[in-house]
Structure formats: structure tokens, C-alpha cells
Scaffold this active site. Structure first.
Site, PDB file in Angstrom:
ATOM      1  N   GLU A 209      -2.007  31.462  25.879  1.00  0.00           N
ATOM      2  CA  GLU A 209      -0.979  32.378  26.367  1.00  0.00           C
ATOM      3  C   GLU A 209      -0.944  33.700  25.599  1.00  0.00           C
ATOM      4  OE1 GLU A 209       2.644  30.135  26.743  1.00  0.00           O
ATOM      5  OE2 GLU A 209       1.767  28.848  28.279  1.00  0.00           O
ATOM      6  N   LYS A 343       9.103  26.772  37.130  1.00  0.00           N
ATOM      7  CA  LYS A 343       7.670  26.975  37.346  1.00  0.00           C
ATOM      8  C   LYS A 343       7.362  26.639  38.804  1.00  0.00           C
ATOM      9  CE  LYS A 343       6.186  25.839  32.624  1.00  0.00           C
ATOM     10  NZ  LYS A 343       5.656  24.749  31.772  1.00  0.00           N
TER      11      LYS A 343
END
Length: 433
Positions: A209, A343
């Protein structure tokens, strides 16, 4: 003008070099929507299923040609001639056609990519940006806010090849007056963190990330290193910048012994002990949000953790709730956590995602929009955050274009909204207003 004329899927590559599904939705009026499905590394057991080919001779079994075939065949046939502006009808058609509880027939990656592509095409047919279309779908037309970013600047756990057990150490630029200023503050801390790590001869390689992934002696050492970077950047810790963590505790929970094993530190904990371990960290550092502080199945432990920490900080359910309204409803009733991570691909459609956000907001829970560790240049979550006035977003660090694409889209949206671009900062975090 807004009727679907063609749906076209293809296999593309995500930020981890794995295949994912990309879909184009073409409307009769010449409008086109393009979207791609993300993919997670640390996944909740109750997430909607991602369909992979399983052929070891191709992409190590991770190909998505079956999902692509489902889109180009059954799904495309069912959606031809349907109105792209009617998102709920489109998504329900696909869910019914799939016919499984967890979207395992077509795959959540197939259904989601179509759902998002249709939403983008629908927005284009209405002559409006996606965030505005999403606000209308959410039942809050004309209401927008810019999210407070939670920037993952030290990666551990499943997102990095290092010895840190806790998956994400994040900063929140709560002292910023605008989203653009928050990005600048985060960028400056990120660069100072690199200098701090180099001064200690530690690695500045990045994880999935975009955060640094050094080997450190303990999880607390990650927070100490971040503290040093914040101060070197000229900011006041606790006032300008606060901390957040994603423990992803399911990844170090031993189901046989019912213990949480921080192997990097050589320590084991019961549920209650780990809650107090986290409580101790919140007393030493300005940590105002903790995600998945226990295993997704440890609901009794979560109840205790919420009693101990829930009035003081934001407790976020990711693997715990998996963007699923049925599970979230149970959590709200049992007073477990006080926030949900959102999500798209955990549930597999835009309509169901919006339902989870609405349920959270109506119950007084915060809803944090999130990327996955496997991402693409698709920046739809930026529009989702603004269009639902979610108030917070997790989209990685200040490196890797798959992360930065979302920050840049939010900068563009803030500019387009002008004076309508509300940025509430710290007030958006549960327990901090």
C-alpha cells in the site's frame, strides 16, 4: 440514451501483478463507463467470493478468464437494453442471476466491475460527475464532504515482508483545513519518515500500500518512528497529526490456542490482554482509531474491547463486518465496534455498498471508505467517499500510483466543488467530535 448497448470485460493486471477484471459499459447515447475490481490480501472469511480460474499453468492459478467470460456472456445478455441510471435494478439482476449467497457463480470481481462501470456510464448519461450521481443513488442529492485521509505510512502483516505483526500504521492530518492541505501534510511526514529510517539504517522499501516496510524491534517502535517523523516535519503530534492502526488481528490469531501471537515481539495474548495491550498504546500515543483489533470471530472479545475503548476511540470493523448489512446489523444490536470499513469487493455491488454505508450512518457508526491491497488506477472510491459524505478514506500512502490516483481524484473533486467542499477533519472520527 441511457440504455445499455454493450458490456465488455477483459483481464487486466493489478498493483500486485495479479489479474483482475475490467469492464466497459457502453450506453446507446455513446456514454461509456470503465471500472476495475480490486483484490484483498488479508480477507474476511465471510467476504463475497472472488472468482479465480485455478489453472496453475496461467498466472499461478490466479487468472480471471472465467469471470471475464461470465461478464461477456450471461451478464451482458441480461443487461442489454436496461437503463444504466437504475443502479439498484441492474445490481439486483446480477445478484439474482448469480443465485448464490456469496456471488461464487460469477464472482464478486465480475459483478462489482460491471456494477461500477454501469454507475460511471449512468453518471455520464446524466451529465454529472460520479460523486454527484452516487449522492443521488444514496438518497442525499447535492450533499458532499471531503474525507479525512488515513495514510498508511508503515506497512506490516500481510502487506509487507517484514517482522511487524500489525498490518497498518497510519497518520491522519487532522489539523488540515482542506483535503489538499491534508495531502501536503501527509506527504511531508512521509518524506521525513524516509529520512528517519535512513538515519537508523532501516529499509525504505515499500509494501503493497505504498508505506515503508522496515524491520523494527516492536510494533511500538513503528509508532515511535512515526512520532519522530511528525516532529521533524514541524507538526504537533496529537494536534496536527494523529495516529490510527489496522491490526488485522485475524492474521495473527491462533484458533487452536485462542491466543493472539505477535511473533515479531515473541508475545502472546488472550482477547482481554490484547485489548489492554492496545489500550496501553493509546495512552502513550494519540491513536484515535483501531481497526480489527481482534479476530473476526471473536465477538465476545470485541464486546469487551468496545466496552473498554469504544467511548474513547474509533473501533473499526473490517474483517468483522465485511461490508455486509446482515453482519453489521447484528454488530449494531450487540454494541460491537462503532465504525465499519467499506470495501466494494467484500460485498460485490455498488447498491449493497451504499446500503451498508446508510445502515452505519443511521446507527451512529462511522463508515470509512477503503481501497484493497491489490488495486488499479481506478479511483471510484474517491467519488464514493465524497458522494456519501462518509468523512474518512483509507487509500494507502504517498507512493505507488495505484494509491496516489485516489488522492489526485479527491484533489480534483475538491477543486470542482469549490466552496461546497466541506472538510470536517477530526470531527468525522467516532469519539472525537
Amino acid at each position: 440514451m441511457s440504455k445499455i448497448a454493450k458490456i465488455l470485460a477483459r483481464e487486466i493486471i493489478d498493483s500486485r501483478g495479479n489479474p483482475t477484471v475490467e469492464v466497459e459499459a457502453h450506453l446507446e447515447g455513446g456514454f461509456i463507463g470503465l471500472a476495475a475490481a480490486p483484490s484483498g490480501a488479508s480477507t474476511g472469511s465471510r467476504e463475497a467470493l472472488e472468482l479465480r480460474d485455478g489453472n496453475p499453468a496461467r498466472f499461478l492459478g490466479k487468472g480471471v478468464l472465467k469471470a471475464v467470460e461470465a461478464v461477456n456472456g450471461s451478464i451482458a445478455q441480461a443487461l442489454l437494453g436496461k437503463d444504466a441510471k437504475d443502479q439498484q435494478h441492474i445490481d439486483q439482476l446480477m445478484i439474482d442471476l448469480d443465485g448464490t449467497e456469496n456471488k461464487s457463480h460469477f464472482g464478486a470481481n465480475a459483478i462489482l466491475a460491471v456494477s461500477l462501470a454501469v454507475a460511471k456510464a449512468g453518471a455520464a448519461s446524466k451529465g454529472m460527475p460520479l460523486y454527484e450521481h452516487i449522492a443521488e443513488l444514496h438518497g442525499t442529492p447535492g450533499q458532499f464532504s471531503m474525507p479525512l485521509p488515513m495514510m498508511n505510512i508503515i506497512n506490516g502483516g500481510e502487506h509487507a515482508d517484514n517482522n511487524i505483526d500489525i498490518q497498518e500504521f497510519m497518520i491522519q492530518p487532522v489539523g488540515a483545513k482542506s483535503f489538499k492541505e491534508a495531502v501536503r501534510m501527509g506527504s511531508e511526514v512521509f518524506h521525513h519518515l524516509a529520512k528517519v529510517l535512513k538515519s537508523k539504517n532501516l529499509s525504505t522499501a515499500v509494501g503493497d500500500e505504498g508505506g515503508y516496510a522496515p524491520n523494527l524491534e516492536s510494533n511500538a517502535a513503528a509508532l515511535e518512528t512515526m512520532k519522530e517523523a511528525v516532529e521533524k516535519a514541524g507538526y504537533v503530534l496529537g494536534k496536527d497529526i494523529t495516529f490510527a492502526m489496522d491490526c488485522a488481528a485475524s492474521e495473527f490469531y491462533n484458533k487452536e490456542t485462542n491466543r493472539y501471537e505477535l511473533k515479531g515481539e515473541g508475545k502472546t495474548f488472550t482477547s482481554e490482554e490484547f485489548t489492554h495491550f492496545l489500550e496501553n498504546l493509546t495512552q502513550k500515543y494519540p491513536i484515535i482509531s483501531i481497526e480489527d483489533g481482534l479476530d473476526e470471530s471473536d465477538w465476545e472479545g470485541f464486546k469487551y474491547q468496545t466496552q473498554v475503548l469504544g467511548d474513547k476511540i474509533q473501533l473499526v470493523g473490517d474483517d468483522l463486518f465485511v461490508t455486509n448489512t446482515q453482519i453489521l446489523k447484528e454488530g449494531i444490536q450487540k454494541k460491537i465496534a462503532n465504525s465499519i470499513l467499506i470495501k466494494f469487493n467484500q460485498i460485490g455491488s455498488l447498491t449493497e455498498t451504499l446500503a451498508a454505508i446508510k445502515m452505519a450512518q443511521e446507527a451512529g457508526y462511522t463508515a470509512i471508505i477503503s481501497h484493497r491491497s491489490g488495486e488499479t488506477e481506478d479511483a471510484t472510491i474517491a467519488d464514493l467517499a465524497v458522494g456519501t459524505s462518509a468523512g474518512q478514506i483509507k487509500t494507502g500512502s504517498m507512493s505507488r500510483s495505484d494509491r496516489v490516483a485516489k488522492y489526485n481524484q479527491l484533489i480534483r473533486i475538491e477543486e470542482a466543488l469549490g466552496e461546497r467542499a466541506l472538510f470536517n477533519g477530526l470531527k468525522e472520527v467516532k469519539g472525537q467530535s
